[in-house]
Design an enzyme around this catalytic site. Structure first.
Site, PDB file in Angstrom:
ATOM      1  N   ARG A 251      86.072  73.384  53.662  1.00  0.00           N
ATOM      2  CA  ARG A 251      86.757  73.436  54.673  1.00  0.00           C
ATOM      3  C   ARG A 251      87.387  71.884  54.788  1.00  0.00           C
ATOM      4  NH1 ARG A 251      81.953  75.015  58.176  1.00  0.00           N
ATOM      5  NH2 ARG A 251      81.734  77.554  57.823  1.00  0.00           N
TER       6      ARG A 251
ATOM      7  N   ARG B 101      85.502  75.400  66.643  1.00  0.00           N
ATOM      8  CA  ARG B 101      85.576  74.719  65.411  1.00  0.00           C
ATOM      9  C   ARG B 101      86.748  74.936  64.430  1.00  0.00           C
ATOM     10  NH1 ARG B 101      80.326  75.307  61.726  1.00  0.00           N
ATOM     11  NH2 ARG B 101      81.512  77.253  60.844  1.00  0.00           N
TER      12      ARG B 101
ATOM     13  N   ARG C  94      79.946  86.519  61.364  1.00  0.00           N
ATOM     14  CA  ARG C  94      79.080  85.581  61.739  1.00  0.00           C
ATOM     15  C   ARG C  94      78.187  85.785  63.031  1.00  0.00           C
ATOM     16  NH1 ARG C  94      79.834  79.903  58.837  1.00  0.00           N
ATOM     17  NH2 ARG C  94      80.783  80.798  56.935  1.00  0.00           N
TER      18      ARG C  94
HETATM   19  N1  LIG Z   1      75.393  70.687  72.172  1.00  0.00           N
HETATM   20  C1  LIG Z   1      76.647  71.040  71.827  1.00  0.00           C
HETATM   21  N2  LIG Z   1      77.660  71.332  72.577  1.00  0.00           N
HETATM   22  C2  LIG Z   1      78.844  71.304  72.344  1.00  0.00           C
HETATM   23  N3  LIG Z   1      79.474  71.578  71.225  1.00  0.00           N
HETATM   24  C3  LIG Z   1      78.445  71.455  70.381  1.00  0.00           C
HETATM   25  C4  LIG Z   1      77.111  71.190  70.468  1.00  0.00           C
HETATM   26  N4  LIG Z   1      76.512  71.182  69.276  1.00  0.00           N
HETATM   27  C5  LIG Z   1      77.467  71.357  68.139  1.00  0.00           C
HETATM   28  N5  LIG Z   1      78.714  71.547  68.967  1.00  0.00           N
HETATM   29  C6  LIG Z   1      79.823  71.917  68.281  1.00  0.00           C
HETATM   30  O1  LIG Z   1      79.769  73.192  67.892  1.00  0.00           O
HETATM   31  C7  LIG Z   1      80.292  73.409  66.519  1.00  0.00           C
HETATM   32  C8  LIG Z   1      79.571  73.977  65.574  1.00  0.00           C
HETATM   33  O2  LIG Z   1      78.745  73.009  65.063  1.00  0.00           O
HETATM   34  P1  LIG Z   1      78.342  73.019  63.969  1.00  0.00           P
HETATM   35  O3  LIG Z   1      79.244  72.770  62.820  1.00  0.00           O
HETATM   36  O4  LIG Z   1      77.235  71.805  63.628  1.00  0.00           O
HETATM   37  O5  LIG Z   1      77.281  74.258  63.449  1.00  0.00           O
HETATM   38  P2  LIG Z   1      76.458  74.841  62.725  1.00  0.00           P
HETATM   39  O6  LIG Z   1      75.162  75.507  63.047  1.00  0.00           O
HETATM   40  O7  LIG Z   1      76.020  73.424  61.473  1.00  0.00           O
HETATM   41  O8  LIG Z   1      77.255  75.794  61.759  1.00  0.00           O
HETATM   42  P3  LIG Z   1      77.342  76.501  60.597  1.00  0.00           P
HETATM   43  O9  LIG Z   1      75.998  77.109  60.390  1.00  0.00           O
HETATM   44  O10 LIG Z   1      78.235  77.542  60.344  1.00  0.00           O
HETATM   45  O11 LIG Z   1      77.444  75.320  59.355  1.00  0.00           O
HETATM   46  C9  LIG Z   1      81.080  71.974  66.146  1.00  0.00           C
HETATM   47  O12 LIG Z   1      82.513  71.917  66.439  1.00  0.00           O
HETATM   48  C10 LIG Z   1      80.366  70.988  66.900  1.00  0.00           C
HETATM   49  O13 LIG Z   1      80.811  69.801  67.265  1.00  0.00           O
HETATM   50  N1  LIG Z   2      70.059  80.585  52.288  1.00  0.00           N
HETATM   51  C1  LIG Z   2      70.795  79.395  52.490  1.00  0.00           C
HETATM   52  N2  LIG Z   2      71.615  79.305  53.347  1.00  0.00           N
HETATM   53  C2  LIG Z   2      72.647  78.661  53.471  1.00  0.00           C
HETATM   54  C3  LIG Z   2      72.238  77.381  52.543  1.00  0.00           C
HETATM   55  N3  LIG Z   2      73.346  76.226  52.569  1.00  0.00           N
HETATM   56  C4  LIG Z   2      73.919  76.849  53.955  1.00  0.00           C
HETATM   57  N4  LIG Z   2      73.412  77.870  54.377  1.00  0.00           N
HETATM   58  C5  LIG Z   2      73.706  78.651  55.648  1.00  0.00           C
HETATM   59  O1  LIG Z   2      74.960  79.363  55.486  1.00  0.00           O
HETATM   60  C6  LIG Z   2      75.526  79.663  56.681  1.00  0.00           C
HETATM   61  C7  LIG Z   2      76.914  79.265  56.672  1.00  0.00           C
HETATM   62  O2  LIG Z   2      77.104  78.054  56.321  1.00  0.00           O
HETATM   63  P1  LIG Z   2      78.789  77.418  56.647  1.00  0.00           P
HETATM   64  O3  LIG Z   2      78.715  75.968  55.899  1.00  0.00           O
HETATM   65  O4  LIG Z   2      79.614  78.440  55.562  1.00  0.00           O
HETATM   66  O5  LIG Z   2      79.161  77.545  57.859  1.00  0.00           O
HETATM   67  C8  LIG Z   2      74.640  78.788  57.580  1.00  0.00           C
HETATM   68  O6  LIG Z   2      73.763  79.386  58.505  1.00  0.00           O
HETATM   69  C9  LIG Z   2      73.844  77.783  56.795  1.00  0.00           C
HETATM   70  O7  LIG Z   2      72.597  77.344  57.349  1.00  0.00           O
HETATM   71  C10 LIG Z   2      71.648  77.591  51.265  1.00  0.00           C
HETATM   72  O8  LIG Z   2      71.567  76.743  50.483  1.00  0.00           O
HETATM   73  N5  LIG Z   2      70.909  78.743  51.489  1.00  0.00           N
END
Ligand SMILES: Nc1ncnc2c1ncn2[C@@H]1O[C@H](COP(=O)(O)OP(=O)(O)OP(=O)(O)O)[C@@H](O)[C@H]1O
Ligand SMILES: Nc1nc2c(ncn2[C@@H]2O[C@H](COP(=O)(O)O)[C@@H](O)[C@H]2O)c(=O)[nH]1
Length: 205
Positions: free
Chosen positions: A52, A145, A156
């Site tokens: 991204r 996001r 998702r």
């Molecule tokens: N407590 C919160 N309140 C409002 N917005 C939030 C909060 N926590 C995270 N966000 C926002 O929600 C969005 C998703 O957060 P983030 O990318 O950290 O999720 P993630 O669980 O890591 O997703 P993925 O599994 O797809 O990588 C982001 O834009 C982030 O800034």
């Molecule tokens: N099983 C695994 N899941 C993973 C790994 N690294 C990330 N993730 C999960 O994928 C989704 C989507 O991630 P995104 O970055 O495309 O938004 C998210 O739930 C991650 O936790 C891995 O090594 N193994």
């Protein structure tokens, strides 16, 4: 396929963070690594999804082709791997060993399939589930996001429902944190990890 046991290194217990896409896992883990530099290290996963805007190869993920990733999986280089929303993701043995060799708490951000597969290994991490206050709020965050196409977003959200059901299974997770207010969720995460953080700080002081 070769066997996928990891060589467990003595040191702090790893931490697996899981939960629906968009719930805020990366946001929370980045805060943790910023506040506790020299305590935590991120296990950099491999993925076949495209980076991204702003994401960097070798920092957020190792971005690879499906052929390369599949060859690594077949070669036994991964502790776990999973297909998620049309892409492959996986944790390499090298990614975990890289963090553990520095005596840091290894943080893994993985999906539900990864959680199930890690449970079959000898890694023995703490399993933390990050959950949204509601599916409506999850959708709002994921849309906000602006990283997903409508198709990817729907996939998702469908997967999120299954992940939420899994998290209710007894023993699936050691700790469940609702990420409603970010500061409150972060405080709960720090509290859950306090013992391990203190251990690492003690050793390195
Ligand atoms: N407590 C919160 N309140 C409002 N917005 C939030 C909060 N926590 C995270 N966000 C926002 O929600 C969005 C998703 O957060 P983030 O990318 O950290 O999720 P993630 O669980 O890591 O997703 P993925 O599994 O797809 O990588 C982001 O834009 C982030 O800034
Ligand atoms: N099983 C695994 N899941 C993973 C790994 N690294 C990330 N993730 C999960 O994928 C989704 C989507 O991630 P995104 O970055 O495309 O938004 C998210 O739930 C991650 O936790 C891995 O090594 N193994």
């Amino acid at each position: 396929m070769r066997e996928t046991t990891t060589k467990v290194m003595a040191g702090p217990r790893p931490v697996v963070c899981s939960g629906p896409s968009g719930v805020g896992k990366s946001t929370l883990l980045k805060k943790l690594m910023k506040e506790y530099e020299g305590v935590f290290g991120f296990s950099i996963s491999h993925t076949t999804r495209k980076p991204r805007p702003g994401e960097q190869n070798g920092i957020d993920y190792h971005y690879v082709t499906r052929d390369v990733m599949q060859a690594g999986i077949d070669n036994g280089d991964f502790i776990e791997s999973a297909e998620f929303s049309g892409n492959l993701y996986g944790t390499s043995k090298a990614a975990v060993q890289e963090v553990q060799s520095k005596n840091l708490i290894c943080l893994l951000d993985i999906d539900m399939q990864g959680v199930k597969n890690i449970k079959k290994t000898d890694l023995n991490p703490m399993f933390i589930s990050i959950q949204p206050p509601s599916m409506e709020i999850l959708e709002k965050r994921l849309r906000g996001r602006k990283t997903e196409s409508e198709e990817s977003l729907q996939k998702r959200l469908q997967t999120a429902k299954i992940e939420m059901e899994f998290s209710k299974e007894p023993g699936a997770f050691d700790v469940i944190i609702i990420n409603d207010n970010l500061d409150d969720a972060y405080a709960k995460l720090k509290d859950a990890l306090k013992e391990e953080i203190d251990k690492v700080k003690k050793v390195s002081s």
